[in-house]
Design a protein around this motif. Structure first.
Motif, short mmCIF file in Angstrom:
data_model
loop_
_atom_site.label_atom_id
_atom_site.label_comp_id
_atom_site.label_asym_id
_atom_site.label_seq_id
_atom_site.Cartn_x
_atom_site.Cartn_y
_atom_site.Cartn_z
N PRO A 43 30.16 117.39 -98.33
CA PRO A 43 31.43 117.84 -98.90
C PRO A 43 32.64 117.11 -98.33
N ASP A 44 32.47 116.45 -97.17
CA ASP A 44 33.60 115.77 -96.54
C ASP A 44 33.84 114.39 -97.14
N PHE A 45 32.93 113.93 -98.00
CA PHE A 45 33.02 112.56 -98.49
C PHE A 45 33.37 112.51 -99.97
N THR A 46 33.87 111.33 -100.36
CA THR A 46 34.05 111.05 -101.79
C THR A 46 32.69 110.75 -102.40
N GLU B 288 31.39 107.41 -101.02
CA GLU B 288 30.98 107.55 -99.62
C GLU B 288 29.65 108.27 -99.50
N ARG C 68 27.67 108.70 -89.70
CA ARG C 68 28.06 109.68 -90.70
C ARG C 68 29.12 110.63 -90.11
N LEU D 192 32.45 108.84 -89.55
CA LEU D 192 33.23 108.65 -90.78
C LEU D 192 33.99 109.93 -91.14
N VAL D 193 33.35 111.08 -90.97
CA VAL D 193 34.04 112.35 -91.25
C VAL D 193 35.20 112.52 -90.28
N LYS E 211 38.51 110.55 -90.80
CA LYS E 211 39.45 111.04 -91.81
C LYS E 211 40.47 112.01 -91.22
N GLN F 101 25.86 123.41 -94.59
CA GLN F 101 25.96 122.32 -95.57
C GLN F 101 24.60 121.69 -95.88
#
Lengths: 305, 260
Positions: A89-92, A95, B20, B23-24, B27, B95
């Motif tokens: 959910p954190d990515f486009t 991504e 991974r 990258l989160v 942001k 998640q």
């Protein structure tokens, strides 16, 4: 060459045998369905195939590799659409694909060059930079399918790929899956939508309480296991009518709530409809037998959850 | 269920899991760093100047200098713990990110190694940020303080591994309250972060000397004061053994939870 061979698979949890001796094989280019009520052992079978759960006994070979010994190598050549959405959910959108490609050791550049095609296939063209929260349920499902294709797999394992989708979204997924079959991919599909299985699967197995109770092509299963015609009788008096109906009107009558399902041979249709015409308080529906009838006959009408 | 107990197997796929998470984080990097810095700084200045003004020197230095080195260790621990508990639990349980990764050619050993190294890296960043601030304020005596950096990383590994054990056992987020109130908070008070351990009764000192945070403080404080730590080898070994043993236990428990 077989893409998946499962032989004598058994798995117990806390003394309950969830998979109790399941065997099947998938030839290249085939779509094979695993149908069964909740708790029939479908998802456990898939987990065993992926090497995520060690079976108690049985032999599995996926994409030519022994499982679980070489599960990692096998998963290199397999794509998975899980039952529950687990996109990041954190990515486009882009991504999500790029990061998933890294898990296969695919370089960002290589994934990036494939992303337009993958999104085009998934009906998400131009959505590269869309945030996940902005996607509908159907779009997320299609993105999950695109993600499963990021490594260009030979074999796809789809665990209830259309559960929770509206009819438009389901039809789009079916159309895409057919296209993948045309490209020569092999698909293992679990579902409890009979129309989905009838449309997509070359062959299927009906699973109940960890066992395969029937296996074959959809049309063949209907021909083998059930009478060809069904007359459904509705109304308050339907159960009473079914109880008193003369033998000979139907081969079998099953009652569920205020509906009586009459399973009949072709020559029994006209006499039964004529008889029912004299009982205007009962409404009737005449239709050919389908896979759902086979499923309910073999697995029963009781709830399983 | 012997197979769950096998030793950790490491592969380079763990890097993909680490990246991974990176990258989160990228942001939200700036708010994340500022957020991690704000809380310890408020304590450092509030207690350091407020309480410090009432105190004579503590262990030979002003109270704020004494507290600064403790704060580096405590916030490294906090950052590692939060990442290995709440964030890792979100990815594992809420998640289902790990589930997705496990369908790719990545093993659970890789996933947990990636998570472990990530939480340790994030904790190191948190410890380093505070180290930079206190160095800028002149609370650091000499370049010997650079040796605190590997100690901070090791402290991060240690508490990330301990946190992953709790995550492997947690039914929900509420479970983490027990870990904080029964383990983390008492440990902060007993490990010499706020006051010298020598103030405690002898029996409690013995218990306190076994706590991982106490080993970190025993190493970092002298290094920031420009001295060589006493028994450095023993303290390093204690942190390393705790980190490795805790990681192995976390892995066994996570395999039991997810691969059954």
């Amino acid at each position: 060459m077989e893409q998946l061979i499962v032989s004598g698979l058994r798995k117990s949890y806390a003394g309950r045998e969830v998979v109790a001796g399941v065997s099947f094989t998938l030839a290249r280019g085939e779509c094979y369905g695993l149908l069964g009520p909740n708790g029939a052992g479908k998802t456990t079978t898939l987990r065993c195939c992926l090497g995520l759960t060690a079976p108690d006994s049985g032999v599995i070979a996926m994409a030519g590799e022994p499982i679980p010994a070489r599960a990692r190598e096998a998963r290199m050549k397999v794509g998975v659409v899980p039952q529950f959405d687990n996109l990041d959910p954190d990515f486009t959108v882009a991504e999500n694909l790029r990061v998933f490609g890294r898990y296969f050791g695919i370089s960002d550049a290589a994934t990036r060059s494939r992303i337009p095609d993958l999104l085009d296939f998934a009906g998400l063209a131009g959505k590269e930079n869309a945030r996940l929260q902005t996607l509908s349920g159907g779009m997320k499902r299609r993105l999950t399918l695109a993600r499963a294709l990021v490594n260009d797999p030979d074999l796809l394992l789809l665990d209830e790929p259309t559960t929770g989708l509206d009819p438009q979204a389901r039809h789009l997924i079916w159309e895409r899956l057919k296209r993948l079959l045309q490209q020569g991919k092999t698909i293992l599909l679990t579902t409890h939508f009979m129309d989905e299985a009838e449309r997509l699967c070359h062959r299927l197995a009906i699973l109940d309480q960890g066992r395969i109770v029937a296996e074959g092509a959809p049309r063949q299963l209907i021909a083998t296991h059930i009478e060809p015609q069904v007359i459904e009788v509705y109304g308050e008096d339907a159960p009473a009518w079914a109880g008193s109906a003369e033998q000979g009107y139907a081969r079998r009558i099953e009652v569920s709530g205020e509906t009586a399902f009459c399973y009949v041979e072709a020559e029994q249709v006209a006499p039964l409809l004529a008889h029912l015409a004299e009982r205007p308080e009962l409404r009737t529906l005449h239709r050919p037998a389908n896979l759902e009838d086979v499923f309910l006959k073999l697995t029963g009408r009781e709830l399983r959850d | 269920m012997n197979k769950f107990f096998s030793l950790p197997r490491f592969s380079l796929r763990a890097i993909a899991v680490w990246r991974r998470n990176f990258l989160v984080w990228r942001k939200l990097a700036i708010p994340s760093v500022l957020g991690n810095l704000a809380d310890p700084m408020i304590y450092l200045f509030g207690l350091g100047y407020g309480l410090g003004s009432l105190l004579p020197e503590v262990a030979g230095v002003s109270y704020i200098v004494f507290l600064a080195s403790g704060t580096v260790c405590a916030s490294t621990m906090n950052a590692a713990s939060f990442e290995a508990l709440y964030s890792a639990f979100s990815r594992m349980h809420v998640q289902k990110t790990w589930e997705a990764i496990l369908n790719a050619p990545v093993t659970l050993d890789d996933v947990l190694a990636g998570e472990w190294l990530w939480a340790a890296a994030k904790a190191t960043l948190s410890g380093l940020a505070i180290l930079l601030v206190i160095a800028a304020l002149g609370f650091v005596a000499s370049p010997l303080a650079l040796w605190a950096i590997p100690v901070i990383f090791l402290t991060g590994l240690c508490f990330a591994a301990l946190g992953l054990i709790v995550t492997a056992l947690a039914p929900s987020y509420d479970f983490f309250m027990y870990y904080f109130t029964l383990f983390v908070t008492p440990m902060i008070l007993l490990s010499g972060v706020f006051f010298p351990v020598e103030q405690l009764p002898a029996t409690i000192q013995t218990i306190a000397s076994l706590l991982p945070l106490a080993h970190a403080v025993r190493l970092v404080r002298p290094l920031l004061l420009g001295e060589l730590p006493v028994d450095a080898g023993m303290h390093l070994a204690a942190l390393l053994v705790t980190a490795l043993a805790a990681y192995w236990l976390a892995l066994v428990l996570t395999r039991r939870r997810l691969l059954k």
